[in-house]
Scaffold this active site. Structure first.
Site, short mmCIF file in Angstrom:
data_model
loop_
_atom_site.label_atom_id
_atom_site.label_comp_id
_atom_site.label_asym_id
_atom_site.label_seq_id
_atom_site.Cartn_x
_atom_site.Cartn_y
_atom_site.Cartn_z
N TYR A 140 0.82 -1.21 0.00
CA TYR A 140 0.00 0.00 0.00
C TYR A 140 0.85 1.27 0.00
CZ TYR A 140 -4.52 -2.26 1.00
OH TYR A 140 -5.67 -2.98 0.93
N LYS A 185 3.47 -15.35 2.95
CA LYS A 185 3.78 -16.07 1.70
C LYS A 185 5.29 -16.26 1.66
CE LYS A 185 2.57 -17.73 -2.40
NZ LYS A 185 1.74 -18.94 -2.56
N ASP A 218 -2.28 -18.69 0.72
CA ASP A 218 -3.20 -19.37 -0.20
C ASP A 218 -3.97 -20.48 0.51
OD1 ASP A 218 -0.76 -20.65 0.00
OD2 ASP A 218 -0.58 -21.17 -2.13
N ASP A 242 -6.42 -7.19 4.20
CA ASP A 242 -7.55 -6.58 3.51
C ASP A 242 -8.40 -7.65 2.84
OD1 ASP A 242 -9.13 -4.50 2.32
OD2 ASP A 242 -8.07 -4.89 0.44
N ASP A 246 -12.38 -9.39 4.21
CA ASP A 246 -13.64 -9.46 3.46
C ASP A 246 -14.10 -10.91 3.33
OD1 ASP A 246 -13.45 -6.66 3.04
OD2 ASP A 246 -14.24 -6.83 1.01
#
Ligand code: NAD
Ligand code: IPM
Ligand code: MN
Length: 350
Positions: A140, A185, A218, A242, A246
């Site tokens: 970001y 990751k 993942d 983020d 959701d």
């Protein structure tokens, strides 16, 4: 009577609708607990671009810095799109300016909603997790470049940034079920390898009593759906947090239910906002679910003002309204934003 100055940033789309809901319940709680809230509203996001050509005007930023807490509705929408000046830049600028590195997003299934959640009730029963999302680093905020045919976003994390958010996650786990899942990751990203190394070192040095496991993002995205009850505190970086938050909102029934707190380290004002966006598809219809905004108001009381009794009363009122079957359309109900807000307000008692 204690007086608190609350800066409201209603923003765009359903933002003003859910901000009005938060303000209403704060006023009701204030009445019951002898708290005097002085609210002031400021342009932020798309509406600030329209009026002042700046998504985060200087007067808005200083009103946030001088407040006891900031409540934010939502920003963005198709009107402003992804052009050069964007509402979302205001949000990122605010988070950075107030040093809000810790974003707390609790996900808890209310028993009455298990039957209405998109996932099978036996999968989601017992879901109760806290996503601890790093909020001021990573992709970001890294350097961005763009030529006609090539673009890049730099992802950077320092040991300092990772340590402070990991510390917040471990401390939160001690107040909950004592378990942290750090999601990264590390099989691909250098930042994730530093992340894993730093989290592990802090765990050994200061939080050996807390259970720690590492998962790759993942497979975690998959396990959050197949075994969501196995998560307590999730610790993760900005972009993963983020996306996963959701995803996790679906476990609770609707994205319209989840609130959040964005906190800094120096006792400065926090920002409290529902995790959903401006919901352009339902804006202006008076049907947005206000519970995420109201839950954010409860977090404002708890984390922003340390008014725990009032926060508990507001959380209990949300619980009772849902228990009584009160619901907006996203949860299969028929209540308007105002009716749902009134239902919660009706349950607020000292
Ligand atoms: P969104 O969260 O606004 O909407 C996604 C879906 O969820 C939509 O179908 C919407 O109707 C539904 N929804 C969202 N909130 C709801 C509520 N309270 N009650 C009932 N249904 C609700 O995501 P989007 O459509 O991808 O984004 C729209 C805009 O919002 C974009 O400009 C995005 O950048 C912005 N956004 C802002 C914030 C923020 O201000 N904190 C957060 C997320 C997205
Ligand atoms: C959120 C939003 C923001 C984010 C956007 C609007 C910049 O999606 O608060 O979750 O990506 O952090
Ligand atoms: Mn988001």
């Amino acid at each position: 009577m204690t007086t608190y100055h609350i800066t409201l940033l209603p923003g765009d789309g359903v933002g003003p609708e859910v901000t009005a809901a938060a303000q209403q319940v704060l006023e009701t709680v204030g009445g019951a607990f002898n708290l005097d809230f002085q609210f002031s509203s400021h342009d932020f996001g798309g509406i600030a671009i329209d009026r002042q050509a700046d998504p985060l005007p200087p007067a808005t930023l200083s009103a946030c810095k001088n407040a006891d807490a900031v409540f934010l509705g939502a920003v963005g929408g198709p009107k402003w799109g992804t052009g050069k000046v964007r509402p979302e830049q205001g949000l990122l600028g605010l988070r950075k300016s107030l040093n809000l590195f810790a974003n707390l997003r609790p996900v808890k299934l209310h028993p009455a909603l298990a039957a209405h959640a998109p996932l099978r009730a036996d999968l989601v029963t017992g879901v109760d997790m806290l996503i601890m999302r790093e909020l001021t680093g990573g992709l970001y905020f890294g350097e961005k470049t763009r030529t006609e045919d090539t673009a890049s976003d730099l992802c950077t994390y320092s040991r300092f940034e990772i340590t402070r958010i990991a510390r917040a996650a471990f401390a939160a786990a001690r107040q909950r079920r004592g378990s942290v899942t750090s999601i990264d990751k590390a099989n691909v990203l250098e930042t994730s390898r530093l992340w894993r190394e730093t989290v592990t070192a802090l765990h050994e040095a200061e939080f050996a009593d807390v259970d720690l496991r590492h998962e790759l993002v993942d497979s975690a995205a998959m396990k959050l759906i197949t075994a969501p009850g196995s998560y307590d505190v999730i610790l993760t970086e900005n972009l993963f947090g983020d996306i996963l938050s959701d995803e996790c909102s679906v476990l609770s029934g609707s994205i319209g239910l989840l609130g959040s707190a964005s906190l800094g380290e120096d006792g400065g004002p926090g920002v409290f906002e529902p995790i959903h966006g401006s919901a352009p598809d339902i804006a202006g219809k008076g049907i947005a679910n206000p519970v995420g905004a109201i839950a954010s108001a409860a977090m404002l009381l708890r984390y922003g003002l340390k008014e725990n009794a009032a926060a508990n009363a507001l959380d209990a009122a949300i619980y009772k309204a849902l228990d009584a079957g009160k619901a907006t359309q996203d949860l299969g109900g028929a209540l308007s934003t105002q009716e749902m807000t009134d239902a919660v307000a009706w349950h607020i008692h000292k």
